[in-house]
Enzyme design. Structure first.
Site, PDB file in Angstrom:
ATOM      1  N   ALA A  33       0.714  -1.523  -0.031  1.00 26.01           N
ATOM      2  CA  ALA A  33       0.200  -0.099   0.096  1.00 26.01           C
ATOM      3  C   ALA A  33       0.785   0.946  -0.415  1.00 26.01           C
ATOM      4  O   ALA A  33       0.089   2.252  -0.897  1.00 26.01           O
ATOM      5  CB  ALA A  33      -0.720  -0.094   1.113  1.00 26.01           C
ATOM      6  N   VAL A 229      -5.048  -3.400  -0.815  1.00 29.56           N
ATOM      7  CA  VAL A 229      -5.367  -3.945  -1.769  1.00 29.56           C
ATOM      8  C   VAL A 229      -6.533  -3.535  -1.184  1.00 29.56           C
ATOM      9  O   VAL A 229      -6.992  -3.872   0.006  1.00 29.56           O
ATOM     10  CB  VAL A 229      -5.040  -5.390  -1.774  1.00 29.56           C
ATOM     11  N   HIS A 442       2.532  -3.402  20.592  1.00 29.92           N
ATOM     12  CA  HIS A 442       2.711  -4.917  19.134  1.00 29.92           C
ATOM     13  C   HIS A 442       1.451  -5.844  19.087  1.00 29.92           C
ATOM     14  O   HIS A 442       1.215  -6.817  20.131  1.00 29.92           O
ATOM     15  CB  HIS A 442       3.180  -5.210  20.516  1.00 29.92           C
TER      16      HIS A 442
END
Ligand SMILES: Cc1cc2nc3c(=O)[nH]c(=O)nc-3n(C[C@H](O)[C@H](O)[C@H](O)COP(=O)(O)OP(=O)(O)OC[C@H]3O[C@@H](n4cnc5c(N)ncnc54)[C@H](O)[C@@H]3O)c2cc1C
Length: 507
Positions: A33, A229, A442
């Site tokens: 992207a 996408v 995370h």
């Protein structure tokens, strides 16, 4: 026509694309992207390790290189919190280009837990083999648990480059009885350690440097940046290609496969748009279900709280202005915690909030709390939102409470008292803990791996999305539970492990 389409050229995506394109017979397409750029053109602000200084949790109103972030992802960290942005990297290298540089492995107990929860073949021995294979660590030359031939450097700043808080934490923790562990990446280690970084010659090495750059120029590898996408397309239950946000379709060869490496925020969103997710959620978005799977459910991140102090500026200065060069890992023995379920981090400066304070951060490395994703629409440009529900599980609260008591105790050691200019400020009760808890960026476990046929798992131990053919997910999404460490090295080892399990992929 492509034998493999890798969606996302970030951390795992770079390892996967380089590994699969090593076979010249396999045609590999990477769709990313964000920007496609040569590693040498990485903006200086990301290569310089002082990056940690400006790494607030919330995106500042102006970012110097906004194209390197997905700025629309949001999260509510705890119940009752305001939602705000949740940082994700964008462009080749993905989050490894913008992250905090810490290079620490997950612990064996994580991987043993993964195996018993259905991820057969992802145990401590296998993950150690992959961790060794990817690294270039010269600090422990004769050690059988380290590699020096891999592409990814691991470096520890010597004590002469630490800040005052790093030194104070080491002294206080050793006096309190925590062991000295010079190598936190030794599977048997626990205690006080220098915090390793993925730098070489003082500069960041991202997965774009380590994996994509050496593979560029291969005739069978094509990299396209700036391609957002939308979704995977299917024909008779098998992935036939992917469609981007502009409506362009990229087709697979007959035995070809799509490998989603878009990260723990965007891979699940892409799965939903492809009709793979909880049927009821998809219906709300007007998406027909291809496979009813628990995608987006079970999100995890490490919860962190702070004990803050004020110190003179000289105590906050370290080489490269690193916020943390010393950590203390321990096993709480509480509330179903496995080994090394907790981490205390020296905080030379409070980069999470851009505050002038210093102190000790208390991080819950094995949370039991889980969260979930939502999508406002099926528009491919709509970023996901996460309700992380941190500390919603009482067992997490119990350990973070205990961790804060330990941190407060350490801050009363003379090494800190002689440095600080006032008292200790920290959450005073459970309500304040829950109100101030933060994430550590995370994010994992949004498309978790489990045994084939397990309805609570999204992918099987070969990373195949259950219920369809020709589609795999290989990134932080598939961790059955978040590893007990900053997540990058585990993501890279996981991608290496996938390559060892899928030698004939797409051919
Ligand atoms: C600011 C920050 C600091 C961190 N600090 C540390 C640290 O110090 N140490 C550590 O170990 N971990 C750290 N982490 C976590 C660690 O970097 C991540 O866990 C890891 O990089 C994730 O790897 P990944 O491959 O799953 O995803 P990523 O590396 O994020 O890669 C995903 C890629 O997919 C692309 N993508 C997304 N959507 C689409 C789409 N629709 N179409 C095409 N491409 C798409 C993205 O642009 C990105 O390039 C940090 C993370 C962040 C964001």
């Amino acid at each position: 026509m492509w034998d493999v389409i890798v969606v996302g050229g970030g951390s795992a995506g770079a390892v996967v694309a380089a590994g699969l394109s090593a076979d010249p017979d396999r045609r590999v397409l990477v769709l990313e992207a964000g920007p496609d750029y040569r590693a040498a053109d990485t903006p200086a602000e990301f290569r310089d390790r002082t990056r940690g200084l400006g790494m607030q949790l919330a995106s500042p109103p102006t970012l110097r290189s906004p194209e390197f972030y997905h700025t629309g992802v949001t999260a509510r960290r705890g119940d009752g919190h305001e939602a705000f942005s949740y940082r994700r990297g964008r462009g080749l290298g993905g989050s490894s280009t913008v992250n905090g540089l810490y290079a620490i492995r997950g612990v064996p107990a994580d991987f043993a837990h993964w195996e018993t929860s259905g991820a057969a073949g992802w145990g401590p021995a296998e993950m150690l083999e992959s961790a060794i294979a990817i690294e270039d660590d010269h600090d422990f030359p004769a050690s059988p648990v380290h590699g020096t031939d891999g592409p990814f450097p691991v470096y520890r700043e010597p004590e002469s480059g630490w800040g005052g808080i790093d030194r104070a934490l080491r002294e206080a923790a050793l006096d309190a009885g925590y062991a000295w562990a010079p190598d936190h990446n030794d599977p048997a280690s626990t205690g006080v350690s220098p915090f390793a970084m993925h730098i070489r010659d003082g500069l960041r090495v991202s997965t774009n440097h380590a994996w994509i750059e050496p593979a560029r120029g291969r005739a069978n590898l094509e990299i396209r940046g700036g391609v957002q996408v939308d979704r995977v397309e299917f024909a008779s239950g098998r992935a036939s290609g992917v469609r981007d946000a502009e409506g362009n379709v990229y087709r697979l060869s007959a035995r070809g496969e799509v490998v989603l490496c878009a990260g723990a925020a965007h891979s699940p969103a892409m799965l939903w748009r492809s009709g793979i997710g909880p049927r009821a959620e998809l219906a709300k978005l007007g998406i027909d279900a291809v496979a009813d799977l628990p995608v987006g459910i079970g999100a995890q991140d490490h919860a962190v709280v702070f004990a803050e102090i004020s110190v003179p500026e000289r105590e906050q200065t370290s080489v490269g202005n690193r916020p943390t060069n010393v950590i203390v890992r321990y096993s709480s023995g509480l509330a179903d915690g496995r080994e090394n379920d907790m981490m205390l981090l020296a905080t030379n400066h409070n980069y999470w909030f851009g505050q002038p304070t210093a102190g000790v951060a208390v991080s819950l490395e094995q949370p039991h709390s889980t969260g979930r994703m939502s999508l406002a629409s099926a528009d491919p440009r709509a970023d996901p939102h996460f309700e992380l529900r941190m500390l919603s599980d009482e067992r997490d609260l119990e350990r973070i409470r205990d961790g804060l008591v330990r941190a407060r105790g350490l801050l009363e050691h003379d090494a800190f008292v002689s440095r600080r200019t006032g008292g200790v400020s920290a959450p005073r009760d459970d309500a304040e803990l829950r109100a101030t808890v933060k994430d550590t960026m995370h994010l994992t476990s949004t498309a978790r791996m489990g045994a084939a046929g397990d309805p609570s798992a999204v992918v099987d131990p070969d990373c195949r999305v259950q219920g369809v053919e020709g589609l795999r997910v290989v990134d932080a999404s598939i961790m059955p539970t978040v590893a007990s460490a900053n997540t990058l090295l585990t993501v890279l080892a996981l991608a290496d492990r996938f390559l060892r399990r899928a030698p004939g992929l797409g051919l």
